[in-house]
Enzyme design. Structure first.
Site, PDB file in Angstrom:
ATOM      1  N   ASP A  84     132.489  13.633  38.458  1.00  0.00           N
ATOM      2  CA  ASP A  84     131.840  13.054  37.285  1.00  0.00           C
ATOM      3  C   ASP A  84     130.575  12.540  37.337  1.00  0.00           C
ATOM      4  O   ASP A  84     130.434  11.630  38.174  1.00  0.00           O
ATOM      5  CB  ASP A  84     132.782  11.970  36.733  1.00  0.00           C
ATOM      6  CG  ASP A  84     132.622  11.688  35.437  1.00  0.00           C
ATOM      7  OD1 ASP A  84     131.999  12.423  34.400  1.00  0.00           O
ATOM      8  OD2 ASP A  84     133.291  10.628  35.043  1.00  0.00           O
ATOM      9  N   ASP A 105     124.358  15.257  36.945  1.00  0.00           N
ATOM     10  CA  ASP A 105     123.893  14.566  35.819  1.00  0.00           C
ATOM     11  C   ASP A 105     122.584  14.424  36.001  1.00  0.00           C
ATOM     12  O   ASP A 105     121.919  13.424  36.790  1.00  0.00           O
ATOM     13  CB  ASP A 105     124.616  13.412  35.740  1.00  0.00           C
ATOM     14  CG  ASP A 105     124.280  12.347  34.485  1.00  0.00           C
ATOM     15  OD1 ASP A 105     123.077  13.002  33.694  1.00  0.00           O
ATOM     16  OD2 ASP A 105     124.661  11.433  34.318  1.00  0.00           O
ATOM     17  N   GLU A 135     124.220  18.051  31.898  1.00  0.00           N
ATOM     18  CA  GLU A 135     124.130  16.963  31.050  1.00  0.00           C
ATOM     19  C   GLU A 135     122.406  16.723  30.467  1.00  0.00           C
ATOM     20  O   GLU A 135     121.809  16.961  31.303  1.00  0.00           O
ATOM     21  CB  GLU A 135     124.305  15.551  31.472  1.00  0.00           C
ATOM     22  CG  GLU A 135     124.175  14.491  30.497  1.00  0.00           C
ATOM     23  CD  GLU A 135     124.770  13.182  30.794  1.00  0.00           C
ATOM     24  OE1 GLU A 135     125.929  13.117  31.281  1.00  0.00           O
ATOM     25  OE2 GLU A 135     124.045  12.159  30.133  1.00  0.00           O
ATOM     26  N   HIS A 177     130.055   5.270  27.014  1.00  0.00           N
ATOM     27  CA  HIS A 177     131.314   5.051  27.957  1.00  0.00           C
ATOM     28  C   HIS A 177     131.493   3.837  27.846  1.00  0.00           C
ATOM     29  O   HIS A 177     130.859   2.812  27.411  1.00  0.00           O
ATOM     30  CB  HIS A 177     130.639   5.061  29.337  1.00  0.00           C
ATOM     31  CG  HIS A 177     130.299   6.539  29.896  1.00  0.00           C
ATOM     32  ND1 HIS A 177     129.160   6.813  30.538  1.00  0.00           N
ATOM     33  CD2 HIS A 177     130.963   7.745  29.767  1.00  0.00           C
ATOM     34  CE1 HIS A 177     129.155   8.178  30.809  1.00  0.00           C
ATOM     35  NE2 HIS A 177     130.160   8.949  30.492  1.00  0.00           N
ATOM     36  N   HIS A 207     131.703  12.898  26.190  1.00  0.00           N
ATOM     37  CA  HIS A 207     131.944  11.811  27.218  1.00  0.00           C
ATOM     38  C   HIS A 207     132.300  10.714  26.377  1.00  0.00           C
ATOM     39  O   HIS A 207     132.113  10.793  25.168  1.00  0.00           O
ATOM     40  CB  HIS A 207     130.606  11.522  28.014  1.00  0.00           C
ATOM     41  CG  HIS A 207     130.502  12.498  29.075  1.00  0.00           C
ATOM     42  ND1 HIS A 207     130.778  12.176  30.535  1.00  0.00           N
ATOM     43  CD2 HIS A 207     130.280  13.786  29.383  1.00  0.00           C
ATOM     44  CE1 HIS A 207     130.497  12.942  31.278  1.00  0.00           C
ATOM     45  NE2 HIS A 207     130.243  14.238  30.675  1.00  0.00           N
TER      46      HIS A 207
HETATM   47  P1  13P Z   1     135.436   6.436  28.801  1.00  0.00           P
HETATM   48  O1  13P Z   1     135.413   5.220  29.837  1.00  0.00           O
HETATM   49  O2  13P Z   1     134.798   5.838  27.551  1.00  0.00           O
HETATM   50  O3  13P Z   1     136.456   6.928  28.462  1.00  0.00           O
HETATM   51  O4  13P Z   1     134.548   7.401  29.150  1.00  0.00           O
HETATM   52  C1  13P Z   1     134.838   8.442  30.264  1.00  0.00           C
HETATM   53  C2  13P Z   1     133.670   9.184  30.577  1.00  0.00           C
HETATM   54  O5  13P Z   1     132.854   9.877  29.744  1.00  0.00           O
HETATM   55  C3  13P Z   1     133.662   9.845  31.843  1.00  0.00           C
HETATM   56  O6  13P Z   1     132.644  10.709  32.183  1.00  0.00           O
END
Ligand code: 13P
Length: 287
Positions: A84, A105, A135, A177, A207
């Site tokens: 991620d 990213d 991204e 996030h 995301h």
């Molecule tokens: P959240 O922590 O807001 O759920 O986002 C998770 C995310 O997008 C990981 O890349």
């Protein structure tokens, strides 16, 4: 066996539902998500941030743990292990370690550099059968110390990156996030619509899944979102359940201090949250 996320996301995009990416932090997290996916016959993506990878003693440790669980827990639904928000270097490390999917990213680079690096990674991932997420437009909020402001991506730039042959595209549409602030303006469906019109069949990634109202999630799926990332919400329910156990003094009764007992309520809370999300995303029985 781990699989690339490409096929499950192409199917989700065509079938108008989304596959959840749930970020993992340890063994309990991983086991809870895998068992929930299997019980609900849903495909799933396990997300590992660079910070979480380091915390879990490195990418190879994560690959060993996940592969072991797939076998020992008889997990037969499609599972992708995905980096991620990876840096260029982290992508190569995960490809070598045995991940089945990576996100590069490059949103903080000028678009030309994002294009050049993504192009190179498309080639490497194609050769090795991995899926690749790119991204455009930084996602707001803080993740691993990186703070973005919740930009809206330029649809033309999205098209330029999508045309490189990535498997999925994360585009900023005002998402953040972590928890959303009181004065959050909501998702920009206008931007999402424009991006989908230019990128066609490309599965789009949302995301910052935590705290987005269900109706907005459903609308986003109807406009081409096929992968939704959730992290903070699982952390919150895990912490809540663990706090309750301790506050009720259960660790002080009998062998209540046994870590397997201490972590059990948090484990169950993650399972319930993941199931709830799979229902909203529509991925149940889509394995
Ligand atoms: P959240 O922590 O807001 O759920 O986002 C998770 C995310 O997008 C990981 O890349």
């Amino acid at each position: 066996m781990l699989v690339s996320a490409k096929e499950m996301l192409d199917k989700a995009k065509a079938g108008h539902y989304a596959v959840g990416q749930f970020n993992i932090n340890n063994l309990e997290w991983t086991k809870a998500i895998l068992l929930t996916a299997q019980e609900n016959n849903s495909p799933v993506i396990l997300g590992v941030s660079e910070g979480a990878g380091k915390y879990m003693a490195g990418y190879k440790t994560v690959v060993g743990m996940v592969n072991g669980m797939l076998e020992e827990l008889n997990i037969t639904v499609p599972v992708a292990l995905h980096l991620d928000h990876g840096s260029y270097e982290a992508c190569y490390k995960c490809i070598d370690a045995g991940f089945s999917s990576v996100m590069f990213d490059g949103s903080h680079y000028p678009i030309e550099e994002n294009v050049a690096k993504t192009k190179e990674l498309v080639k490497v991932c194609n050769e090795k059968g991995l899926s690749l997420e790119a991204e455009v437009g930084a996602i707001g909020g803080e993740e691993d110390g990186v703070v973005g402001m919740g930009e809206c991506a330029d649809p033309e730039e999205c098209k330029a990156i999508a045309d490189l042959g990535v498997s999925m595209l994360a585009a900023g549409i005002g998402n953040i996030h972590g928890k959303y602030p009181e004065n959050w303006a909501g998702l920009s469906f206008e931007t999402l619509d424009a991006i989908q019109k230019l990128t066609g069949d490309m599965p789009l990634v949302l995301h910052g899944g935590t705290g987005i109202p269900d109706e907005m999630i459903k609308k986003a799926i109807s406009l081409g979102v096929a992968k939704i990332n959730v992290n903070t919400e699982c952390q919150i329910v895990f912490a809540e359940a663990t706090r309750k156990y301790i506050e009720e003094g259960k660790d002080l009764v009998g062998k209540g201090f046994d870590p397997r007992k201490v972590l059990a309520p948090g484990f169950e809370a993650i399972k319930a949250k993941v199931k709830e999300k799979m229902e909203i995303f529509g991925s149940i029985d889509k394995a």
